[in-house]
Design a protein around this motif. Structure first.
Motif, PDB file in Angstrom:
ATOM      1  N   GLU A 137       0.851  -1.189   0.000  1.00 29.30           N
ATOM      2  CA  GLU A 137       0.000   0.000   0.000  1.00 29.30           C
ATOM      3  C   GLU A 137       0.887   1.239   0.000  1.00 29.30           C
ATOM      4  O   GLU A 137       1.569   1.526   0.995  1.00 29.30           O
ATOM      5  CB  GLU A 137      -0.919  -0.011   1.223  1.00 29.30           C
ATOM      6  N   PRO A 138       0.935   1.970  -1.108  1.00 27.02           N
ATOM      7  CA  PRO A 138       1.824   3.138  -1.205  1.00 27.02           C
ATOM      8  C   PRO A 138       1.650   4.143  -0.081  1.00 27.02           C
ATOM      9  O   PRO A 138       2.612   4.807   0.328  1.00 27.02           O
ATOM     10  CB  PRO A 138       1.427   3.750  -2.562  1.00 27.02           C
ATOM     11  N   SER A 139       0.428   4.249   0.452  1.00 30.38           N
ATOM     12  CA  SER A 139       0.179   5.225   1.522  1.00 30.38           C
ATOM     13  C   SER A 139       1.042   4.959   2.746  1.00 30.38           C
ATOM     14  O   SER A 139       1.367   5.881   3.498  1.00 30.38           O
ATOM     15  CB  SER A 139      -1.301   5.210   1.915  1.00 30.38           C
ATOM     16  N   ALA A 140       1.418   3.696   2.956  1.00 32.16           N
ATOM     17  CA  ALA A 140       2.264   3.346   4.102  1.00 32.16           C
ATOM     18  C   ALA A 140       3.684   3.873   3.927  1.00 32.16           C
ATOM     19  O   ALA A 140       4.462   3.897   4.884  1.00 32.16           O
ATOM     20  CB  ALA A 140       2.291   1.835   4.302  1.00 32.16           C
ATOM     21  N   PHE A 141       4.016   4.290   2.698  1.00 34.27           N
ATOM     22  CA  PHE A 141       5.352   4.812   2.397  1.00 34.27           C
ATOM     23  C   PHE A 141       5.270   6.278   1.963  1.00 34.27           C
ATOM     24  O   PHE A 141       6.150   6.787   1.266  1.00 34.27           O
ATOM     25  CB  PHE A 141       5.995   3.977   1.287  1.00 34.27           C
ATOM     26  N   ASN A 142       4.178   6.928   2.357  1.00 26.15           N
ATOM     27  CA  ASN A 142       3.954   8.343   2.035  1.00 26.15           C
ATOM     28  C   ASN A 142       3.881   8.601   0.535  1.00 26.15           C
ATOM     29  O   ASN A 142       4.349   9.634   0.046  1.00 26.15           O
ATOM     30  CB  ASN A 142       5.044   9.214   2.675  1.00 26.15           C
ATOM     31  N   LEU A 143       3.280   7.657  -0.184  1.00 24.60           N
ATOM     32  CA  LEU A 143       3.057   7.809  -1.619  1.00 24.60           C
ATOM     33  C   LEU A 143       1.566   7.619  -1.896  1.00 24.60           C
ATOM     34  O   LEU A 143       0.805   7.235  -1.015  1.00 24.60           O
ATOM     35  CB  LEU A 143       3.860   6.771  -2.407  1.00 24.60           C
ATOM     36  N   THR A 144       1.147   7.875  -3.121  1.00 21.93           N
ATOM     37  CA  THR A 144      -0.223   7.603  -3.538  1.00 21.93           C
ATOM     38  C   THR A 144      -0.194   6.564  -4.645  1.00 21.93           C
ATOM     39  O   THR A 144       0.866   6.232  -5.188  1.00 21.93           O
ATOM     40  CB  THR A 144      -0.913   8.876  -4.067  1.00 21.93           C
ATOM     41  N   LYS A 145      -1.374   6.052  -5.003  1.00 26.04           N
ATOM     42  CA  LYS A 145      -1.438   5.053  -6.072  1.00 26.04           C
ATOM     43  C   LYS A 145      -0.980   5.633  -7.411  1.00 26.04           C
ATOM     44  O   LYS A 145      -0.568   4.894  -8.292  1.00 26.04           O
ATOM     45  CB  LYS A 145      -2.863   4.507  -6.206  1.00 26.04           C
ATOM     46  N   LYS A 146      -1.019   6.939  -7.539  1.00 26.70           N
ATOM     47  CA  LYS A 146      -0.550   7.579  -8.773  1.00 26.70           C
ATOM     48  C   LYS A 146       0.973   7.520  -8.888  1.00 26.70           C
ATOM     49  O   LYS A 146       1.521   7.752  -9.963  1.00 26.70           O
ATOM     50  CB  LYS A 146      -1.012   9.038  -8.813  1.00 26.70           C
ATOM     51  N   ASP A 147       1.632   7.214  -7.771  1.00 25.93           N
ATOM     52  CA  ASP A 147       3.098   7.191  -7.760  1.00 25.93           C
ATOM     53  C   ASP A 147       3.651   5.796  -8.055  1.00 25.93           C
ATOM     54  O   ASP A 147       4.702   5.420  -7.531  1.00 25.93           O
ATOM     55  CB  ASP A 147       3.616   7.655  -6.396  1.00 25.93           C
ATOM     56  N   LYS A 363       1.114 -12.096 -11.716  1.00 25.62           N
ATOM     57  CA  LYS A 363       0.966 -10.835 -12.447  1.00 25.62           C
ATOM     58  C   LYS A 363       0.670  -9.755 -11.419  1.00 25.62           C
ATOM     59  O   LYS A 363      -0.283  -9.863 -10.648  1.00 25.62           O
ATOM     60  CB  LYS A 363      -0.177 -10.923 -13.461  1.00 25.62           C
ATOM     61  N   PHE A 364       1.486  -8.723 -11.383  1.00 25.85           N
ATOM     62  CA  PHE A 364       1.350  -7.695 -10.363  1.00 25.85           C
ATOM     63  C   PHE A 364       0.286  -6.681 -10.770  1.00 25.85           C
ATOM     64  O   PHE A 364       0.373  -6.072 -11.832  1.00 25.85           O
ATOM     65  CB  PHE A 364       2.706  -7.044 -10.100  1.00 25.85           C
ATOM     66  N   GLN A 365      -0.697  -6.527  -9.894  1.00 28.69           N
ATOM     67  CA  GLN A 365      -1.874  -5.731 -10.220  1.00 28.69           C
ATOM     68  C   GLN A 365      -2.085  -4.594  -9.233  1.00 28.69           C
ATOM     69  O   GLN A 365      -1.472  -4.545  -8.171  1.00 28.69           O
ATOM     70  CB  GLN A 365      -3.113  -6.632 -10.213  1.00 28.69           C
ATOM     71  N   SER A 366      -2.996  -3.725  -9.612  1.00 29.73           N
ATOM     72  CA  SER A 366      -3.413  -2.630  -8.750  1.00 29.73           C
ATOM     73  C   SER A 366      -4.895  -2.815  -8.444  1.00 29.73           C
ATOM     74  O   SER A 366      -5.714  -2.942  -9.353  1.00 29.73           O
ATOM     75  CB  SER A 366      -3.188  -1.288  -9.456  1.00 29.73           C
ATOM     76  N   TYR A 367      -5.241  -2.889  -7.164  1.00 34.40           N
ATOM     77  CA  TYR A 367      -6.645  -2.981  -6.772  1.00 34.40           C
ATOM     78  C   TYR A 367      -6.802  -2.485  -5.335  1.00 34.40           C
ATOM     79  O   TYR A 367      -5.879  -2.542  -4.541  1.00 34.40           O
ATOM     80  CB  TYR A 367      -7.190  -4.404  -6.917  1.00 34.40           C
ATOM     81  N   ASP A 368      -7.986  -1.989  -5.038  1.00 37.71           N
ATOM     82  CA  ASP A 368      -8.257  -1.385  -3.733  1.00 37.71           C
ATOM     83  C   ASP A 368      -7.156  -0.371  -3.408  1.00 37.71           C
ATOM     84  O   ASP A 368      -6.893   0.506  -4.216  1.00 37.71           O
ATOM     85  CB  ASP A 368      -8.372  -2.461  -2.654  1.00 37.71           C
ATOM     86  N   SER A 369      -6.496  -0.524  -2.279  1.00 36.56           N
ATOM     87  CA  SER A 369      -5.444   0.431  -1.909  1.00 36.56           C
ATOM     88  C   SER A 369      -4.053  -0.083  -2.251  1.00 36.56           C
ATOM     89  O   SER A 369      -3.051   0.510  -1.852  1.00 36.56           O
ATOM     90  CB  SER A 369      -5.527   0.735  -0.411  1.00 36.56           C
ATOM     91  N   LYS A 370      -3.979  -1.183  -2.993  1.00 38.92           N
ATOM     92  CA  LYS A 370      -2.696  -1.845  -3.255  1.00 38.92           C
ATOM     93  C   LYS A 370      -2.238  -1.680  -4.698  1.00 38.92           C
ATOM     94  O   LYS A 370      -3.054  -1.569  -5.619  1.00 38.92           O
ATOM     95  CB  LYS A 370      -2.804  -3.338  -2.937  1.00 38.92           C
ATOM     96  N   ILE A 371      -0.932  -1.695  -4.891  1.00 33.06           N
ATOM     97  CA  ILE A 371      -0.347  -1.802  -6.222  1.00 33.06           C
ATOM     98  C   ILE A 371       0.793  -2.817  -6.159  1.00 33.06           C
ATOM     99  O   ILE A 371       1.284  -3.156  -5.087  1.00 33.06           O
ATOM    100  CB  ILE A 371       0.160  -0.447  -6.774  1.00 33.06           C
ATOM    101  N   HIS A 372       1.163  -3.318  -7.341  1.00 35.81           N
ATOM    102  CA  HIS A 372       2.231  -4.327  -7.441  1.00 35.81           C
ATOM    103  C   HIS A 372       1.919  -5.553  -6.594  1.00 35.81           C
ATOM    104  O   HIS A 372       2.804  -6.154  -5.995  1.00 35.81           O
ATOM    105  CB  HIS A 372       3.586  -3.755  -7.017  1.00 35.81           C
ATOM    106  N   GLN A 373       0.651  -5.930  -6.547  1.00 39.36           N
ATOM    107  CA  GLN A 373       0.202  -7.052  -5.727  1.00 39.36           C
ATOM    108  C   GLN A 373      -0.298  -8.188  -6.606  1.00 39.36           C
ATOM    109  O   GLN A 373      -1.170  -7.987  -7.451  1.00 39.36           O
ATOM    110  CB  GLN A 373      -0.914  -6.597  -4.788  1.00 39.36           C
ATOM    111  N   ASN A 374       0.263  -9.392  -6.422  1.00 40.73           N
ATOM    112  CA  ASN A 374      -0.235 -10.573  -7.115  1.00 40.73           C
ATOM    113  C   ASN A 374      -1.529 -11.030  -6.442  1.00 40.73           C
ATOM    114  O   ASN A 374      -1.601 -11.107  -5.223  1.00 40.73           O
ATOM    115  CB  ASN A 374       0.813 -11.682  -7.060  1.00 40.73           C
TER     116      ASN A 374
END
Length: 414
Positions: A137-147, A363-374
């Protein structure tokens, strides 16, 4: 004069060889990839299984020609199951060993700490086991899904919030409990796993009649188990690593605590060491799992058989399959980098990963609050006659779900 020319020629040859190896770094010698695992400490059983699987995969990859003719080499760092050590290990792999990619990552708290380091240095980290949701979850690293172009963390295994998806179906369709008691360790993995299952219970109409947490390394679970026994739950759901899982069940047996079903949330409950340490108390325990050798996935059974043969009869569970598959993803990614093994090139290759492994599709996907998640399905297993059997979904099972359970009879059997 001739001797001087000979010395000069030899000196220049040495300079050429050293310069070629040292300056290019990407043209000769093995390709070094970092692996972070708990190889000593309380979680060493898991770490050693995963290291064995990484080594099996490496041998296969190198035997087949390696990466464009170069050997693949894993550089291991022992995190001993502690976040501070894992953080230091990740930094060493990046700054001293100069690896362009890290994989591994077992316990959630250690993996998250190491992921923060990888993110800081912008070095890709392919996590294969650490499961707390915030890791992807990018938010945990001070990023957004757009990043997404700035986010360097990828995960092969599902997040802990999705571990019980297969189990939920079994409980809803077959067990149909009215009440549930939740027991979990108070780590990130245990707390998040318990929270997710609590939400599942609310969705499915199961009443949570109690919840207890404990500190990892606890040896006396009887006060906690007695609290659970007092409210007579239909199901006891436990989120624990292997030694705690075994101790919980041994002490439940000693207290003659007999709910309709004991259920584990993966982790320690699928390890061969659970059955070994819990003994008779392991019988008929059910667990969520991410993989089983009986699944109709190409290479799954062969990996299991090869592992058992190579490591003296020791059996792998889903942790071994995760590690083996992570190594195969690493090899696939490196081959697609076509000789440029910079972190940025590796990251771009990870973004485009779309392959089958013995663990399933990756395959790494983006869904809900996650990105790069299989994203993948989960399954249910049960300990039957000393073996971990796949019981759900029914169409894939290699054994019948043994339920209802006469605990007095089961626990008394020799």
């Amino acid at each position: 004069m001739k001797f001087s020319k000979f010395i000069l020629t030899g000196f220049l040859t040495v300079i050429f060889i050293v310069g070629f190896n040292g300056c290019s770094g990407e043209k000769v010698g093995p390709i070094k990839i970092g692996v972070l695992l708990p190889l000593t400490g309380s979680k060493a059983n898991f770490g050693q299984m995963e290291k064995n699987a990484f080594e099996m995969a490496k041998e296969k990859i190198n035997k087949a020609g390696g990466i464009s003719g170069r050997k693949l080499e894993f550089v291991y760092e022992d995190d001993i199951g502690r976040p501070d050590v894992g953080r230091a290990g990740a930094e060493k792999l990046i700054t001293v060993d100069k690896v362009p990619l890290i994989t591994g990552g077992y316990s959630s708290s250690v993996t998250f700490a190491a992921a923060a380091v990888a993110q800081q240095y912008k070095v890709p980290f392919l996590v294969n086991t650490g499961s707390v949701d915030k890791i992807t979850e990018p938010s945990a690293f001070n990023l957004t899904k757009k990043d997404s172009n700035e986010f360097y963390i990828y995960r092969l295994n599902p997040p802990v919030s999705e571990y019980a998806s297969g189990l939920e179906e079994l409980l809803k369709k077959v067990v149909k409990p009215k009440t549930v008691f939740i027991i979990h360790e108070n780590t990130a993995f245990g707390t998040k796993g318990a929270s997710s299952f609590r939400k599942s219970c609310a969705k499915l109409g199961f009443k949570v009649v109690g919840e207890e947490s404990y500190t990892t390394g606890t040896v006396d679970f009887k006060p906690l188990l007695l609290n659970a026994k007092k409210v007579h739950p239909d199901v006891v759901y436990m989120v624990s690593y292997v030694m705690d899982a075994a101790m919980l069940m041994k002490q439940a047996r000693q207290l003659n605590f007999t709910p309709k079903l004991f259920v584990g949330a993966g982790a320690g409950f699928t390890m061969p060491a659970f059955e070994k340490n819990a003994g008779p108390a392991s019988r008929r325990v059910v667990s969520a799992t991410l993989w089983h050798q009986a699944l109709p996935i190409k290479g799954a059974k062969k990996f299991y058989d090869d592992y058992v043969k190579k490591y003296g009869g020791n059996e792998p569970d889903y942790h071994g399959a995760e590690a083996y598959s992570s190594a195969m993803v690493v090899a696939n990614v490196l081959k697609r980098c076509k000789g440029n093994y910079s972190p940025e090139t590796i990251k771009k290759a990870l973004d485009k990963t779309d392959m089958m492994t013995i663990f399933g599709h990756v395959k790494f996907q983006s869904y809900d609050s996650k990105i790069h998640q299989n994203k993948m399905k989960t399954y249910v297993v049960q300990w039957i006659n000393g073996n971990l059997k796949l019981i759900w979904p029914k169409n894939l099972a290699n054994a019948m779900f043994e339920y209802p359970i006469n605990w007095e009879k089961v626990w008394a059997q020799k």
